[in-house]
Write a protein that holds these residues in place. Structure first.
Motif, PDB file in Angstrom:
ATOM      1  N   ASN A 149      -2.241  -1.352   3.093  1.00 51.24           N
ATOM      2  CA  ASN A 149      -2.674  -2.449   3.193  1.00 51.24           C
ATOM      3  C   ASN A 149      -3.645  -3.047   4.187  1.00 51.24           C
ATOM      4  O   ASN A 149      -4.145  -1.986   4.617  1.00 51.24           O
ATOM      5  N   GLY A 150      -4.149  -4.180   4.087  1.00 50.29           N
ATOM      6  CA  GLY A 150      -5.485  -4.405   4.508  1.00 50.29           C
ATOM      7  C   GLY A 150      -5.369  -4.539   5.592  1.00 50.29           C
ATOM      8  O   GLY A 150      -5.823  -4.751   7.008  1.00 50.29           O
ATOM      9  N   GLN A 151      -4.213  -5.729   5.979  1.00 48.62           N
ATOM     10  CA  GLN A 151      -3.975  -5.531   7.195  1.00 48.62           C
ATOM     11  C   GLN A 151      -3.258  -5.114   8.163  1.00 48.62           C
ATOM     12  O   GLN A 151      -1.637  -5.406   7.570  1.00 48.62           O
ATOM     13  N   GLU A 164      -9.746  -3.407   2.954  1.00 51.50           N
ATOM     14  CA  GLU A 164      -8.744  -3.129   2.131  1.00 51.50           C
ATOM     15  C   GLU A 164      -9.075  -2.114   1.349  1.00 51.50           C
ATOM     16  O   GLU A 164      -9.444  -2.669   0.152  1.00 51.50           O
ATOM     17  N   LEU A 167      -9.004  -2.678  -2.707  1.00 48.88           N
ATOM     18  CA  LEU A 167      -9.251  -4.089  -3.317  1.00 48.88           C
ATOM     19  C   LEU A 167     -10.484  -3.482  -3.625  1.00 48.88           C
ATOM     20  O   LEU A 167     -11.587  -3.481  -4.137  1.00 48.88           O
ATOM     21  N   ARG A 168     -10.682  -2.394  -1.905  1.00 49.57           N
ATOM     22  CA  ARG A 168     -12.109  -1.824  -1.944  1.00 49.57           C
ATOM     23  C   ARG A 168     -11.769  -0.292  -2.541  1.00 49.57           C
ATOM     24  O   ARG A 168     -13.736  -0.008  -3.550  1.00 49.57           O
ATOM     25  N   THR A 249      -1.124  -2.140  -7.247  1.00 55.84           N
ATOM     26  CA  THR A 249      -2.394  -3.036  -7.768  1.00 55.84           C
ATOM     27  C   THR A 249      -2.368  -4.054  -9.124  1.00 55.84           C
ATOM     28  O   THR A 249      -3.163  -5.061  -8.691  1.00 55.84           O
ATOM     29  N   GLY A 252      -5.122  -4.838 -11.485  1.00 54.86           N
ATOM     30  CA  GLY A 252      -6.380  -5.704 -10.569  1.00 54.86           C
ATOM     31  C   GLY A 252      -7.257  -4.804  -9.419  1.00 54.86           C
ATOM     32  O   GLY A 252      -6.392  -3.741  -9.270  1.00 54.86           O
ATOM     33  N   PRO A 253      -7.532  -5.560  -7.977  1.00 55.42           N
ATOM     34  CA  PRO A 253      -8.402  -6.468  -9.011  1.00 55.42           C
ATOM     35  C   PRO A 253      -9.545  -6.367  -9.905  1.00 55.42           C
ATOM     36  O   PRO A 253     -10.387  -5.345 -10.214  1.00 55.42           O
ATOM     37  N   GLY A 254      -9.689  -7.644 -10.867  1.00 58.14           N
ATOM     38  CA  GLY A 254     -10.737  -7.406 -11.706  1.00 58.14           C
ATOM     39  C   GLY A 254     -10.438  -6.473 -13.219  1.00 58.14           C
ATOM     40  O   GLY A 254     -11.845  -6.404 -13.752  1.00 58.14           O
TER      41      GLY A 254
ATOM     42  N   LEU B 298      -7.708 -12.107  -5.405  1.00 58.42           N
ATOM     43  CA  LEU B 298      -7.592 -11.405  -6.214  1.00 58.42           C
ATOM     44  C   LEU B 298      -6.517  -9.636  -6.043  1.00 58.42           C
ATOM     45  O   LEU B 298      -5.919  -9.631  -6.256  1.00 58.42           O
ATOM     46  N   GLN B 300      -2.550  -9.001  -5.737  1.00 54.99           N
ATOM     47  CA  GLN B 300      -1.285  -9.792  -5.846  1.00 54.99           C
ATOM     48  C   GLN B 300      -0.774 -10.569  -5.311  1.00 54.99           C
ATOM     49  O   GLN B 300      -0.094 -11.103  -5.630  1.00 54.99           O
ATOM     50  N   ARG B 305      -0.110 -14.623   1.041  1.00 58.64           N
ATOM     51  CA  ARG B 305      -0.870 -13.894   2.115  1.00 58.64           C
ATOM     52  C   ARG B 305      -1.720 -15.200   2.458  1.00 58.64           C
ATOM     53  O   ARG B 305      -2.105 -15.435   3.522  1.00 58.64           O
ATOM     54  N   GLU B 457     -12.188 -16.403 -11.613  1.00 54.14           N
ATOM     55  CA  GLU B 457     -11.843 -15.566 -11.035  1.00 54.14           C
ATOM     56  C   GLU B 457     -13.866 -14.690 -11.169  1.00 54.14           C
ATOM     57  O   GLU B 457     -14.197 -13.689 -10.719  1.00 54.14           O
ATOM     58  N   ASN B 461     -16.353 -12.880  -8.452  1.00 54.75           N
ATOM     59  CA  ASN B 461     -16.379 -11.595  -8.019  1.00 54.75           C
ATOM     60  C   ASN B 461     -18.021 -11.829  -9.126  1.00 54.75           C
ATOM     61  O   ASN B 461     -18.988 -10.586  -8.847  1.00 54.75           O
TER      62      ASN B 461
END
Lengths: 305, 488
Positions: A149-151, A164, A167-168, A249, A252-254, B298, B300, B305, B457, B461
């Motif tokens: 988790n990023g946070q 994150e 995400l990264r 995940t 994602g993302p994308g 992005l 989930q 959040r 989206e 991006n």
């Protein structure tokens, strides 16, 4: 699966028995129960998937009630759908990274390096690795989400940074996760294979002055090649069809972690396109078949040698 | 050597046994809470039913399925069904000569997952008798035969006296092709929430009402300069947010650009048009100027959040429905309660791109939706299910659902009593609902909605608004057919 496993292991050649115990017809009767199960739960659904793949069947809407036959349209769409092509690439990277280079190599290294340790130390290490394998997916994925988790994620707290990870480095994250998750199987199989190696082989090699690496390369690996190929076959197929990364995940993302099974799930159950999803499932089935054939052939070549 | 091998085998055997055991455990769990597992469990289900019948000889079992669960999503609804509806309606129906055993089957999952779960249940001949679904699913459920007109399943429904209390616009939420399929559970409106404390720190007015998109962006830029740690603006985007992207972000923007997602006069869907490019351009500005955090779109759990960050004072401006006010940051029952909500959180109408540029030449816009309950055609006793549904929508039941937390209910008589107690909801009822718009009730709409989420989206991006708009036009043409799309 079990059948292929048996075939791939180097069995000692047994001479044909002198008299035939069961007649051909008798053998067929004994095969019948297994045959029925295979047809009912394996072949019939596979054919049904193929048939659904030829329709525009959806989970809701008018196409749910009256699906139309659309021929090969779904298959054409799939092969030109950038999202599907992307999912194939993601899957290849995921399988190569986490199964072939990750689990198989790491599993063997662990098995090899702990083989001469005291039994108690050895089984403690094995237990730790196996734990990752036997905890239910929903639990471990929750732990990994908390880790990455990023946070205030555990990893960020330890490193004192604010990344994150999911995400990264989404694909890397699920590859590392899957190595952690699945190495136990490769380790167990490699341990069993190493244990089957007659100690006299290694002692002879040692007397002849072979270094550790030479023993590994010229004695150990050739002797247990059959086991390793079986292992690769199983973990490749499992990883190809693995859905657990979705729990971390969601693809994602994308679409960066959208493996083929996740793509099928998204199309069939998120966007409710059951026909299109079935067509892709049929393609996935064909890919699995090719992978299995590839390994079976190489193991047969290995056994024939 | 031998002994050691034996031990390995033993270990593996124990392991396999443990796995089989845990697999059995899982199987039991899932069989008891849903009936979508097919033929194998039919026998056990028959037994269960037999047991229940033995316990209550002539009671008909009526099951309510809703995406609501105690301690989680839509807790208020779950508690209402369990604590009020089950005892009160069991008694009321018994007084009318219908003995029922009411069962609540609640979930707390993504709406899209809940929808596919219901569709799978009903398509395999099962599912709850009463299903709580979103208004926009009515069309596709009706077309698939997963629900049927009320008049068909329960003829008594036609003469229900409650219809007089429900506005036709709200009834339309649970209707399809002019027929009622269910009873709506109220409606909602969309606004821009803002954090007054952050506004004050940045030197912005506590009483804020932007009149154009540019003013929203300007406020965001002011926040950005004064408070670098705060995310200035959160307008939902992306596929992970699902319908929340469409309802809270894309469609209010589209309405602000003066276009409808579906033009009923020409029977065409809005495709690659100037309005679409305006919408995506607004998104693009948010992300290129760093006014919004792309991660939230992005992830989930991005929407949760965003709730959390707003509640913690880390987001300046947030586009959401009144649901956010009464269920998310509500000081006592909210998922992310804000003790000082009434003092710190402000709300403003969503402006059109410029004054007068919105739908029908409006200065301000909103979108409305709402769910409700429909009957399941697989129900063994739709008559009893309807009686329960009518009981759930009586004035008393509706008042009980509202409790201390006001919301815009389906019933005018209830709204008249309760809305004056909550300034935010009376603001929505008097200022927002008059300028609101509804989504088209077509079976294909949810797919168009996904295309809008995908277009936003793409912008998140890094695609340009023009590129994303072009691929959106193509996606809609694929879905609706090239003749049913406006591109210009």
């Amino acid at each position: 699966m079990t059948k292929s496993q048996q075939e791939t292991q180097p069995l000692p050649r047994v001479k044909e028995p002198a008299g035939v115990v069961v007649s051909r017809r008798g053998a067929l009767i004994w095969l019948l129960p297994a045959g029925i199960i295979v047809i009912a739960f394996l072949i019939a659904p596979a054919i049904w998937t193929l048939v659904l793949g030829l329709t525009n069947y959806r989970l809701t809407g008018i196409e749910a009630k009256e699906p139309q036959f659309v021929g090969l349209e779904n298959f054409e769409n799939a092969l030109t759908d950038p999202a599907f092509i992307n999912s194939i690439w993601v899957t290849i990277l995921f399988v190569l990274g986490s199964a072939v280079f990750g689990q198989a190599v790491l599993g063997f290294i662990i098995a090899w390096s702990i083989r001469n340790l005291a039994p108690r130390v050895r089984s403690s290490i094995e237990l730790l690795v196996i734990l990752a394998w036997i905890i239910p997916s929903s639990v471990v994925t929750f732990l990994w989400i908390a880790l990455l988790n990023g946070q205030e994620g555990t990893l960020n707290t330890i490193l004192g940074i604010d990344t994150e990870w999911l995400l990264r480095y989404p694909l890397l994250s699920i590859i590392v996760f899957n190595i952690w998750r699945g190495t136990a199987f490769s380790m167990l199989l490699s341990s069993a294979a190493l244990a089957s190696l007659p100690p006299s082989y290694l002692q002879t090699a040692k007397l002849a002055g072979a270094s550790n690496w030479q023993q590994l390369r010229d004695v150990v690996l050739p002797s247990i090649k059959g086991y390793l190929i079986t292992n690769l076959l199983l973990i490749t197929l499992w990883t190809f069809n693995d859905f657990t990364p979705f729990l971390i995940t969601g693809g994602g993302p994308g679409g960066k972690t959208e493996t083929v099974p996740v793509f099928i799930y998204q199309e069939a159950l998120r966007f409710l396109e059951l026909g299109y999803g079935s067509a892709i499932a049929a393609i996935a089935l064909a890919i699995n078949f090719v992978i299995a054939m590839f390994y079976l052939r190489s193991s047969r070549r290995n056994a024939a040698r | 050597m031998r002994i050691r091998r034996g031990r390995v085998a033993l270990g593996a055997g124990a392991l396999a046994a443990a796995m089989v055991l845990s697999a059995c455990g899982n199987g039991d769990d899932s069989a008891s809470d849903s009936d979508d597992s097919g033929g194998q469990t039919e026998e056990t289900q028959a037994e269960e039913t037999a047991d229940e019948e033995a316990a209550a000889p002539d009671a008909i079992q009526v099951e309510i399925g809703a995406n609501a669960v105690r301690g989680g999503k839509n807790e208020q609804t779950a508690a209402w069904i369990e604590d009020y509806i089950i005892p009160v309606c069991t008694e009321e129906l018994a007084a009318n000569g219908t003995n029922v055993e009411i069962v609540f089957n609640g979930r707390g999952i993504d709406d899209e997952d809940f929808k596919s779960q219901l569709a799978l249940d009903v398509s395999s001949g099962g599912g709850p008798d009463l299903m709580n679904i979103d208004g926009i699913w009515v069309g596709e459920f009706a077309e698939a035969g997963y629900t049927a007109p009320l008049a068909e399943l329960a003829p008594d429904a036609t003469s229900w006296d409650g219809w007089d209390q429900i506005d036709p616009a709200v009834q339309a939420n649970m209707s399809y092709k002019g027929e009622r399929y269910g009873v709506p559970s109220g409606t909602d409106g969309r606004v821009l929430y803002y954090n007054k404390a952050l506004f004050e720190e940045a030197g912005l007015p506590a009483d804020w009402q932007p009149t154009s998109w540019e003013e929203v962006l300007e406020a965001g830029r002011t926040l950005q300069q004064a408070l670098p740690d705060v995310t200035p603006i959160q307008i939902n985007a992306g596929v992970a947010m699902g319908e929340a992207t469409t309802m809270q972000g894309y469609l209010p923007l589209l309405a602000g650009a003066g276009a409808r997602v579906y033009d009923e006069d020409n029977s065409t869907w809005n495709g690659d048009t100037e309005a679409t490019r305006d919408v995506l351009g607004f998104y693009s500005t948010l992300f290129t100027e760093d006014l919004s955090n792309p991660d939230l779109q992005l992830l989930q759990d991005g929407r949760d959040r965003s709730f959390q960050e707003f509640a913690e004072g880390k987001i300046g401006i947030l586009g959401e429905g009144d649901y956010f006010w009464r269920a998310v940051i509500e000081p006592t029952v909210g998922n992310f309660p804000m003790a000082d909500r009434n003092d710190v959180v402000g709300y403003a109408k969503i402006p059109a791109k410029e004054a007068g540029a919105g739908l029908n030449g409006q200065d301000f816009v909103s979108m409305s939706g709402g769910g409700g309950y429909v009957l399941n055609p697989n129900s063994g006793n739709p008559g009893a299910a309807w009686e329960l549904l009518a009981c759930m929508n009586s004035k008393e039941s509706t008042l009980a659902l509202v409790g201390d937390v006001a919301r815009i209910t389906q019933r005018n008589d209830v709204n008249a009593e309760i809305l004056s107690e909550d300034p935010m909801l009376s603001f929505v009822a008097t200022e927002v609902l008059p300028v609101t718009a509804y989504r088209p009730g077509f079976a294909i709409y949810p797919q168009v909605s996904v295309a809008m989420q995908e277009a936003s989206e793409e912008v998140v991006n890094g695609s340009s608004a023009n590129d994303a708009s072009a691929s959106f036009g193509e996606a809609v043409a694929d879905l609706a057919g090239p003749d049913a799309v406006t591109n210009n």
